[in-house]
Design an enzyme around this catalytic site. Sequence first.
Site, PDB file in Angstrom:
ATOM      1  CG  HIS A  92      -0.571   0.328   2.490  1.00 56.47           C
ATOM      2  ND1 HIS A  92      -0.271  -0.606   3.439  1.00 56.47           N
ATOM      3  CD2 HIS A  92      -0.355   1.525   3.081  1.00 56.47           C
ATOM      4  CE1 HIS A  92       0.108  -0.002   4.551  1.00 56.47           C
ATOM      5  NE2 HIS A  92       0.063   1.293   4.363  1.00 56.47           N
ATOM      6  CG  ASP A 229       0.247  -3.977   2.775  1.00 54.86           C
ATOM      7  OD1 ASP A 229       0.824  -3.491   1.789  1.00 54.86           O
ATOM      8  OD2 ASP A 229      -0.533  -3.327   3.493  1.00 54.86           O
ATOM      9  CB  SER A 636       2.725   1.784   6.408  1.00 50.92           C
ATOM     10  OG  SER A 636       1.449   1.462   6.819  1.00 50.92           O
TER      11      SER A 636
HETATM   12  N1  ARG Z   1      -4.664   0.466   7.308  1.00 47.56           N
HETATM   13  C1  ARG Z   1      -3.370   0.412   6.715  1.00 47.56           C
HETATM   14  C2  ARG Z   1      -2.731   1.795   6.787  1.00 47.56           C
HETATM   15  O1  ARG Z   1      -3.250   2.662   7.410  1.00 47.56           O
HETATM   16  C3  ARG Z   1      -3.406  -0.142   5.334  1.00 47.56           C
HETATM   17  C4  ARG Z   1      -3.997   0.750   4.328  1.00 47.56           C
HETATM   18  C5  ARG Z   1      -4.183   0.134   2.977  1.00 47.56           C
HETATM   19  N2  ARG Z   1      -5.312   0.766   2.365  1.00 47.56           N
HETATM   20  C6  ARG Z   1      -6.534   0.202   2.281  1.00 47.56           C
HETATM   21  N3  ARG Z   1      -7.559   0.980   2.054  1.00 47.56           N
HETATM   22  N4  ARG Z   1      -6.691  -1.067   2.425  1.00 47.56           N
HETATM   23  O2  ARG Z   1      -1.949   2.236   6.002  1.00 47.56           O
HETATM   24  N1  GLU Z   2      -1.195   1.310   7.535  1.00 50.86           N
HETATM   25  C1  GLU Z   2      -0.688   2.396   8.333  1.00 50.86           C
HETATM   26  C2  GLU Z   2       0.320   3.285   7.636  1.00 50.86           C
HETATM   27  O1  GLU Z   2       0.140   3.715   6.540  1.00 50.86           O
HETATM   28  C3  GLU Z   2      -0.154   1.819   9.557  1.00 50.86           C
HETATM   29  C4  GLU Z   2      -1.307   1.546  10.370  1.00 50.86           C
HETATM   30  C5  GLU Z   2      -1.353   2.459  11.530  1.00 50.86           C
HETATM   31  O2  GLU Z   2      -1.892   3.558  11.444  1.00 50.86           O
HETATM   32  O3  GLU Z   2      -0.818   1.987  12.521  1.00 50.86           O
HETATM   33  O4  GLU Z   2       1.284   3.719   8.173  1.00 50.86           O
END
Ligand code: ARG
Ligand code: GLU
Length: 702
Positions: A92, A229, A636
């Site tokens: 991502h 991912d 991330s």
């Molecule tokens: N929740 C993760 C983060 O905040 C993964 C995001 C990937 N995007 C999605 N819409 N699945 O980055």
């Molecule tokens: N997926 C998140 C990012 O882009 C990490 C998830 C979080 O917020 O801990 O950094």
Amino acid sequence: MRKNRISRAIQAACCSIAILSGTTAIHADEGMWLPSEISEKIADMQSKGLNINAEDLYSETGVSLKDAIVLFGRGCTGELISPDGLLLTNHHCGYGQIQAHSSIDHDYLTDGFWAMSRDEELPNDGLTVSFLVRMENVTDKVLKGCKPGTEEEKRLKIIEKNSEKLIRKAEKEGVAYKAEILPLYYGNMYYMYVYQVFSDVRLVGAPPSSIGKFGGDTDNWMWPRHTGDFSLFRIYADKNNNPAPYSEDNVPFRPKNYLRISVDGVKEGDFTFVYGYPGSTQEYILSDEVDYIANVSNPHKIALRTIRLDIQNKAMSSSDEIRIKYASKNAGVANAWKKWQGEMKGLRRLGTVDDKAELEKNFNEWASGGHPEYEGLIDSMKSIIKEMKDYKFARDYYTEAVFAVEAAGMISRYMAMDVQDREKYAGTFFKDYSLPIDRETFIALTGEFMENISPDYYPEYFKSLLGDCGNDMARLADTLFSNSVFTDYERLKAASEEELESDTFSRLVTAFRKFYNDSIVSRTESMGRQLNLMYRTYMKGLMEFDTAMVFYPDANLTLRIAYGNIKGYSPSDGVYYLPSSTIDGIIEKDNPEIYDYNIPQRLRDVYAEKDFGRWAQDGTVPVAFIATNHTTGGNSGSPVLDSCGRLIGINFDRVWEGTMSDIVFDPDVCRNIALDVRYILFIIDKIAGAGHLLEEMGIAAE
Ligand code: ARG
Ligand code: GLU
């Protein structure tokens, strides 16, 4: 006695963890620590399982783990995993790049991409990675010339002048060095960060989205998780191993350090740490601000994004072309939308508003019992917060409704940029634009805006257009979308400067932008500055008031270390989640009928043949695990390391029940989610057939 010790420490600008540590943390495993001060935490880390030393984590003169970690773009982390500049991050995080290289003919989002030789690696305009060269507590230097009574305005000028000098000097120390100075603890401390920035970063590999985004937005922020991912990039440098813009003559960068990979496996209870770039947290805000987030801002922002997502999803499910065009945008909208929901629930469940109110009450009592500097402080803060509330609410609607209309965002950027940059920007914009989606979104969001925001916060021009259209949103949409030069690439390219400016849509956006800047942003910012000043005092007061608490600075997209251990959790009564997932769970979820769960046939075949090779453990392949490390957005792609500093996984998410950790950390449910490095290697080996990359990482073929 105590008071003197701490406040002297702050005045002397080294209220470091050194002075404050040795006391107990409020919550086990909470905290994002400064690498350059990690010696203050090292004994605790070692007592919990770490087997290496502070200098192995961070060193300015020697080689340390920090030299293998980068800020990837402006919001993710990446790590070097080979001597030839191979870099690992999340799928991502590379999504925008993978998407930019994709079209119906080369659909890398769907099929994945693997460069089988270095000349197949794909350059990415605008993508940079930054290595931290060093970080330094520069509080004394930045405040040089300030006295305890110096007026704020003068103080700021002094800080700016001193900072400029320091930055200028630091940036001369090396090729493509970039320095910044940031306040910590609301300006009780200042740190300078010196980076070396590389701008030739090429895409090496990405699994198909059915692996890299497996579970999609259904599973996003959730555990148990099975998302592969990850993606791979390579940093290129000039012949002298220095940063250089993209050139065919560039060669793979030879990093000072890269991470060694452990394929030994992990189990519950193992010590882990996360080393990366957490973006932003607000652990010390007052109850009133938490209340606004949990009960006002999040619910409204969620509702607005639900509208956008419904419109996008409908169009995406009926056309492949739209699905590709909107993939990255849609993921971005959905991500925060879901996080806000988890955060709101978590804050309410924990009763954070009440807890903080209690703390404030105690602080006030303490202040009136002989700490005059802090008397009345919280009340003054509360009254500013109250005054800011309507403005912040309007601001939320401007960003999540008015400027969330794609054409509006585009016009506002286009008109503000240099003329020579416009054509390229417009080209990128229209490549992924659907007018019907945007028009429908406009009608719905503008309706919400009018329902929730008082006309006091509308620009006059909007009122007059509304009047002309008899308050009919569909008619207003026709006026704007059908006639504007900004909704059609060809017309936009042909338009004269005069047409651009007299365009109704552009006049409306300009009016909104001007109103927003002059009457909303500038007001919230000036109140915000006053409030920030008070937070500075409050923070200092808190440290004196609660000497048992161990403080760490809020995240600010700079390098931090968080540590904890692999551990399951109970998300709700009667349920317990194990800390790791396996490929069996992917097969359980696999369903060709459901877009988010439709895995590639190759993965089904490999599974059916149990062709797991050396990646098998107990007859299956590990996929992901959770741990108690305190992380946030920006982490991330961060390496998750074992007690010896070897790579065991990459961070990519947090569990939904724990997303309030940006405001309050609950050790019972706050977990980061990491991809097990063995699943990454398995995919590269068995699905991509890119064994040469494993060799490059020092993973010998079987
Ligand atoms: N929740 C993760 C983060 O905040 C993964 C995001 C990937 N995007 C999605 N819409 N699945 O980055
Ligand atoms: N997926 C998140 C990012 O882009 C990490 C998830 C979080 O917020 O801990 O950094």
